[in-house]
Design a protein around this motif. Structure first.
Motif, PDB file in Angstrom:
ATOM      1  N   ARG A 413       0.844  -1.195   0.000  1.00 56.74           N
ATOM      2  CA  ARG A 413       0.000   0.000   0.000  1.00 56.74           C
ATOM      3  C   ARG A 413       0.879   1.244   0.000  1.00 56.74           C
ATOM      4  N   TYR A 418      -3.415   4.013  -2.514  1.00 58.30           N
ATOM      5  CA  TYR A 418      -3.931   2.724  -2.981  1.00 58.30           C
ATOM      6  C   TYR A 418      -2.944   1.584  -2.760  1.00 58.30           C
ATOM      7  N   CYS A 440      -2.499  -0.563 -10.202  1.00 61.46           N
ATOM      8  CA  CYS A 440      -3.055   0.186  -9.072  1.00 61.46           C
ATOM      9  C   CYS A 440      -4.504  -0.232  -8.871  1.00 61.46           C
ATOM     10  N   THR A 444      -9.143   0.375  -3.492  1.00 64.24           N
ATOM     11  CA  THR A 444      -8.541   0.156  -2.165  1.00 64.24           C
ATOM     12  C   THR A 444      -8.246   1.452  -1.405  1.00 64.24           C
ATOM     13  N   LEU A 445      -8.775   2.566  -1.858  1.00 67.91           N
ATOM     14  CA  LEU A 445      -8.556   3.816  -1.135  1.00 67.91           C
ATOM     15  C   LEU A 445      -9.338   3.756   0.182  1.00 67.91           C
TER      16      LEU A 445
END
Length: 558
Positions: A413, A418, A440, A444-445
């Motif tokens: 990460r 991300y 990327c 996943t933020l």
């Protein structure tokens, strides 16, 4: 009563002072810090400064700053100025005006003549080598000089001739007449005046004879009304001469001398003579080199006055010599910077990350905290794009199962952003990796990855958000714990005491620093605490010195 007061009142010197106050209710404490202006102050001097000034503060007394300037061959006005700056920087203010031993030269000369008239001093014409030979050793008593029995009148006349410059340097000196068989070598007729034909920084060419330190020191203490003369243990035997001179001259006040252990710090040289050698041999760059424990060096490295005062308070005042862990000093500054330093990201050895599934015009702004536990310190914005830099140390082409950072086929990460996955690497003709191509995961933020629910986190900077910077990583100057003991101490120099990295910091941070260059401290995330080097930094390239790493190695239970 605060902790500082308790610490200084409860050490053995504080206990002595408490007893003195009980015995004399009219006592007014008067201490002094008496540096010789022949070099810069170091952390050992800080211990003495804190002791003398804190005691004066606690007992509503006074603390003088007096330069014991009795040897113009080694002294310089630049040292006088630097010493004043260091004391002010530490947060202390001396009582009234600065004093100099040289301002008492006329009085000291009269006291020397007084000893001659009492038959307690004589002009000797042995050479330095002969004086050393006649003095004897710890096992062998000394023997009298053939000039020891000169008449009082003859000695007065010869001493006046010395004062008038009628002898050459080394041809004559004045010695106290005490006991050449004393078990204390310091008492075997010590030299108290010598001839030096050198311009003095205060008295110019008024004098060509100068008192020795031991003679001037005790009398200067008395003249200034010092009540407690505090010094380190190596001056323990000198106390016999200190008291002898006061007893045998007509001074009114007799200060009491007490000794405490000097500071010995791991991996450090504190001797001004040895530090001078390191400078002359270009091992270090000057008295403010961050690798040495001078106050100016520590300041440039990023140590604060409060961290040094805290360190001096922690080590305490005892009569027991010991080698203090360097990690204790680091603990003091780390504890402070952990609360105050702004968090930001820096890349010291950049390697390019290409996020192939993001458009080249991809642009996101993330607002991040300046300190995770102090919202009052505010926030700043960082830019995220399809090409970012990470530290080269955060990727390995060859790795083992325990390796937790970015690797081919692995996920990581990006801090505040991300999860990415490394899929391909590109190398130059020298087999150096120049780019890592990654995927990327835009889902996943602030969320976990499907494949790796708890990936490691690394720092980064967008290629469009970089400002060039030089990073100086300082390590111990010596690779042994106690170089002070070694005769050939230079042979133990650590070749990796300074490592320079060329990288980037965040652009907005860099521009803000340029607008307001001052004492600026940062925690570069995952790297350590750094400060701006105000001397070498330029508008187009900032220089940062590593103050201390993130890991605390000091164990207070040891």
């Amino acid at each position: 009563m605060n902790n500082t007061t308790k610490k200084y009142q409860n050490n053995f010197i504080g206990q002595i002072i408490n007893k003195d106050f009980k015995e004399d209710d009219k006592l007014s404490l008067h201490t002094r810090f008496p540096p010789e202006p022949n070099g810069y102050l170091h952390i050992g001097h800080a211990k003495s400064i804190c002791l003398n000034f804190e005691l004066a503060k606690i007992y509503n007394g006074k603390c003088n700053l007096r330069f014991d300037d009795t040897n113009p061959l080694k002294e310089n006005i630049k040292y006088i100025n630097a010493i004043q700056e260091d004391i002010n920087w530490l947060g202390y203010k001396w009582h009234n005006n600065i004093h100099y031993s040289s301002e008492y030269f006329s009085k000291l000369y009269k006291y020397a003549k007084e000893l001659i008239k009492k038959g307690l001093a004589y002009v000797d014409q042995l050479t330095k080598e002969q004086i050393r030979e006649y003095r004897g050793t710890l096992k062998k008593p000394g023997k009298n000089s053939p000039y020891r029995d000169r008449t009082i009148q003859e000695n007065i006349e010869l001493f006046q001739k010395m004062k008038k410059g009628e002898f050459s340097e080394g041809e004559a000196c004045l010695r106290a007449k005490i006991d050449m068989e004393s078990p204390f070598i310091i008492m075997r007729d010590p030299v108290i005046y010598r001839i030096i034909f050198t311009k003095h920084h205060q008295t110019k060419k008024e004098w060509c004879i100068y008192p020795m330190y031991d003679f001037a020191h005790c009398l200067s203490d008395s003249i200034e009304g010092i009540t407690h003369s505090l010094c380190t243990l190596e001056f323990q035997d000198n106390k016999f001469l200190y008291n002898w001179i006061l007893k045998n001259t007509s001074v009114e006040k007799h200060p009491k001398q007490y000794e405490f252990s000097r500071l010995n710090l791991e991996f450090c040289i504190l001797s001004k003579r040895k530090l001078s050698i390191l400078i002359k041999k270009n091992v270090i760059k000057g008295w403010d080199d961050p690798r040495i424990p001078t106050l100016s060096g520590l300041k440039r490295k990023g140590y604060t006055p409060s961290s040094i005062r805290s360190f001096c308070e922690k080590i305490g005042i005892t009569k027991q010599n010991s080698l203090i862990e360097f990690s204790m000093l680091e603990h003091c500054i780390r504890k402070e910077l952990n609360k105050t330093a702004i968090r930001t990201m820096a890349v010291l050895e950049p390697i390019k990350i290409f996020l192939y599934n993001l458009d080249e015009n991809h642009r996101e702004i993330f607002t991040v905290p300046n300190h995770p536990k102090k919202p009052e310190l505010g926030t700043h914005e960082i830019l995220f794009t399809n090409i970012v830099y990470i530290d080269r140390s955060d990727f390995k082409e060859k790795y083992n199962k325990k390796y937790k950072k970015l690797k081919l086929g692995g996920e990581i990460r990006l801090r505040y952003a991300y999860v990415i996955k490394a899929e391909k690497i590109e190398k130059d003709k020298y087999d150096n990796i120049i780019q890592i191509t990654c995927y990327c995961d835009i889902n996943t933020l602030g969320k976990k990855s499907k494949n790796n629910k708890n990936p490691s986190v690394i720092h980064w900077i967008s290629i469009k958000n970089v400002f060039p910077a030089e990073f100086r990583i300082y390590n111990h100057l010596f690779n042994i714990k106690n170089p002070e003991r070694e005769k050939n101490f230079i042979s133990y120099i650590n070749p990796n005491s300074l490592i320079i990295k060329m990288g980037f910091i965040e652009k907005k941070v860099g521009k803000k620093i340029i607008k307001k260059i001052g004492e600026t401290f940062f925690q570069f995330e995952r790297i350590g605490y750094f400060c701006l080097d105000n001397i070498d930094s330029e508008k187009n390239k900032l220089v940062f010195n590593r103050t201390v790493g993130l890991r605390d190695l000091w164990n207070p239970e040891k």
